[in-house]
Design an enzyme around this catalytic site. Structure first.
Site, short mmCIF file in Angstrom:
data_model
loop_
_atom_site.label_atom_id
_atom_site.label_comp_id
_atom_site.label_asym_id
_atom_site.label_seq_id
_atom_site.Cartn_x
_atom_site.Cartn_y
_atom_site.Cartn_z
N SER A 222 -57.50 -3.41 -80.44
CA SER A 222 -57.45 -4.35 -81.29
C SER A 222 -58.54 -4.44 -82.28
CB SER A 222 -57.48 -5.79 -80.47
OG SER A 222 -57.95 -7.09 -81.56
N TYR B 235 -62.77 -10.95 -75.28
CA TYR B 235 -61.45 -10.23 -75.76
C TYR B 235 -62.05 -9.08 -76.61
CZ TYR B 235 -57.14 -8.87 -78.17
OH TYR B 235 -55.97 -8.42 -78.62
P1 NDP Z 1 -47.06 -10.71 -75.93
O1 NDP Z 1 -47.80 -11.83 -75.21
O2 NDP Z 1 -46.23 -11.18 -77.20
O3 NDP Z 1 -46.31 -9.78 -75.17
C1 NDP Z 1 -46.97 -9.19 -74.00
C2 NDP Z 1 -46.03 -8.49 -73.09
O4 NDP Z 1 -46.84 -7.86 -72.15
C3 NDP Z 1 -44.98 -9.23 -72.31
O5 NDP Z 1 -43.73 -8.45 -72.18
C4 NDP Z 1 -45.69 -9.50 -71.04
O6 NDP Z 1 -44.55 -9.94 -70.06
C5 NDP Z 1 -46.39 -8.39 -70.99
N1 NDP Z 1 -47.59 -8.46 -70.03
C6 NDP Z 1 -48.58 -9.38 -70.04
N2 NDP Z 1 -49.28 -9.19 -69.10
C7 NDP Z 1 -49.06 -8.15 -68.35
C8 NDP Z 1 -49.29 -7.57 -67.09
N3 NDP Z 1 -50.70 -8.16 -66.64
N4 NDP Z 1 -48.80 -6.57 -66.53
C9 NDP Z 1 -47.64 -6.21 -67.42
N5 NDP Z 1 -47.19 -6.74 -68.61
C10 NDP Z 1 -47.86 -7.89 -68.99
O7 NDP Z 1 -48.34 -9.88 -76.55
P2 NDP Z 1 -48.62 -9.01 -77.89
O8 NDP Z 1 -47.42 -8.20 -78.19
O9 NDP Z 1 -49.21 -9.87 -78.97
O10 NDP Z 1 -49.80 -8.14 -77.46
C11 NDP Z 1 -49.67 -6.73 -76.86
C12 NDP Z 1 -50.51 -5.90 -77.13
O11 NDP Z 1 -51.26 -5.92 -78.65
C13 NDP Z 1 -52.00 -6.57 -76.19
O12 NDP Z 1 -52.73 -5.46 -75.68
C14 NDP Z 1 -52.88 -7.54 -77.27
O13 NDP Z 1 -54.29 -7.47 -76.93
C15 NDP Z 1 -52.62 -6.28 -78.56
N6 NDP Z 1 -52.81 -7.04 -79.78
C16 NDP Z 1 -52.26 -7.95 -80.26
C17 NDP Z 1 -52.24 -8.68 -81.50
C18 NDP Z 1 -51.50 -9.89 -82.13
O14 NDP Z 1 -51.85 -10.27 -82.95
N7 NDP Z 1 -50.35 -10.03 -81.50
C19 NDP Z 1 -53.37 -8.17 -82.32
C20 NDP Z 1 -54.19 -6.95 -81.84
C21 NDP Z 1 -53.97 -6.64 -80.44
P3 NDP Z 1 -43.84 -11.05 -69.88
O15 NDP Z 1 -42.77 -10.92 -70.94
O16 NDP Z 1 -43.18 -10.99 -68.58
O17 NDP Z 1 -44.69 -12.15 -70.14
#
Ligand code: NDP
Length: 246
Positions: free
Chosen positions: A141, A155
């Protein structure tokens, strides 16, 4: 269209929704067979598998908690059983953003467990199975080095740890022709950070391009780093954030 990742084996954590789902779709469109994990949203994961298959690709979904000590090990062993792995994308993660002092131990521990330990464990378990030319890609991030808002410190710390980890691993795995790189997203429109959410106007005002990123824009960079064209890029943290952290 020529597929750049034809028949490669890929693992993507947290692929059921958001950025991870776009990565799954893109890698599968490039010809990879993608195993992806999700936490609990079975229906979203099933819908994604159906979308990939309708588009002519191959993917399968497995419920695996990245914070668990054993499940990620079984995941990579199972995913590499047909001869090895080519691409590992450590995407599962997220954060609880709260004003300073309001974060409780449970929220802090969860961020460290999933974003840091889950990433370290996944890579540690996967590397023995990675073939030469393999790719390890983390989803970090911009908060690793830019934290304009109160409440992002823990975070951001977890994502700064990932950027550091990637630099060290690049040196360790380079001799096996495995590259390790980190994609640092800025605000991206997902369920976790909706472009029409309560904090979105403030965030948008900090982005020179004036808009949130899309999940497919992040997935494009991941697909590039996974491709042969990116074979010299190793140990890099690359911002894909519209200038947010510039
Ligand atoms: P979302 O919350 O939209 O999606 C997260 C996904 O990850 C879901 O499929 C969820 O499963 C799964 N997940 C969450 N926790 C776990 C776990 N412990 N084990 C396995 N799967 C898990 O997140 P984003 O797409 O926004 O974020 C994805 C990545 O990008 C993260 O690492 C985040 O920190 C990073 N990021 C995001 C930004 C943003 O603005 N969106 C900015 C910068 C970085 P389920 O569907 O079952 O809940």
């Amino acid at each position: 269209m020529q597929q750049t990742l034809k028949d490669q084996q890929a693992v993507v954590t947290g692929g059921g929704r958001g950025i991870g789902a776009a990565v799954v779709e893109r890698l599968a469109a490039e010809g990879a067979y993608v195993t992806f994990t999700y936490a609990s949203s079975h229906a979203a994961a099933d819908r994604l598998v159906a979308r990939v298959e309708e588009a002519g690709g191959r993917a399968r979904a497995v419920a695996v908690d990245s914070a668990d000590r054993d499940q990620p090990r079984h995941l990579v062993e199972d995913s590499s059983s047909s001869g090895g792995l080519d691409i590992v994308v450590a995407n599962a993660g997220g954060g609880t953003i709260k004003p300073r002092g309001e974060l409780d131990d449970a929220a802090n521990d969860r961020m460290i467990d999933v974003n840091v330990r889950g990433t370290v464990d996944l890579i540690r378990f996967a590397v023995p199975h990675l073939r030469p030319g393999g790719r390890v890609i983390t989803i970090g991030s911009a908060s690793a080095h830019y934290m304009p808002d109160d409440g992002t410190s823990v975070y951001g710390m977890t994502k700064a740890v990932v950027a550091g980890l990637v630099q060290g691993l690049a040196r360790e795995f380079g001799p096996r022709q495995i590259t390790v790189n980190n994609v640092q997203s800025g605000p991206v429109d997902t369920d976790a950070n909706p472009a029409d959410g309560p904090a979105s106007d403030g965030l948008r005002s900090l982005i020179p391009l004036g808009r949130f990123g899309t999940t497919s824009e992040v997935a494009s960079l991941v697909a590039y780093l996974a491709s042969d064209a990116a074979r010299l890029i190793n140990g890099a943290s690359i911002d894909v954030d519209g200038g947010y952290s510039s």
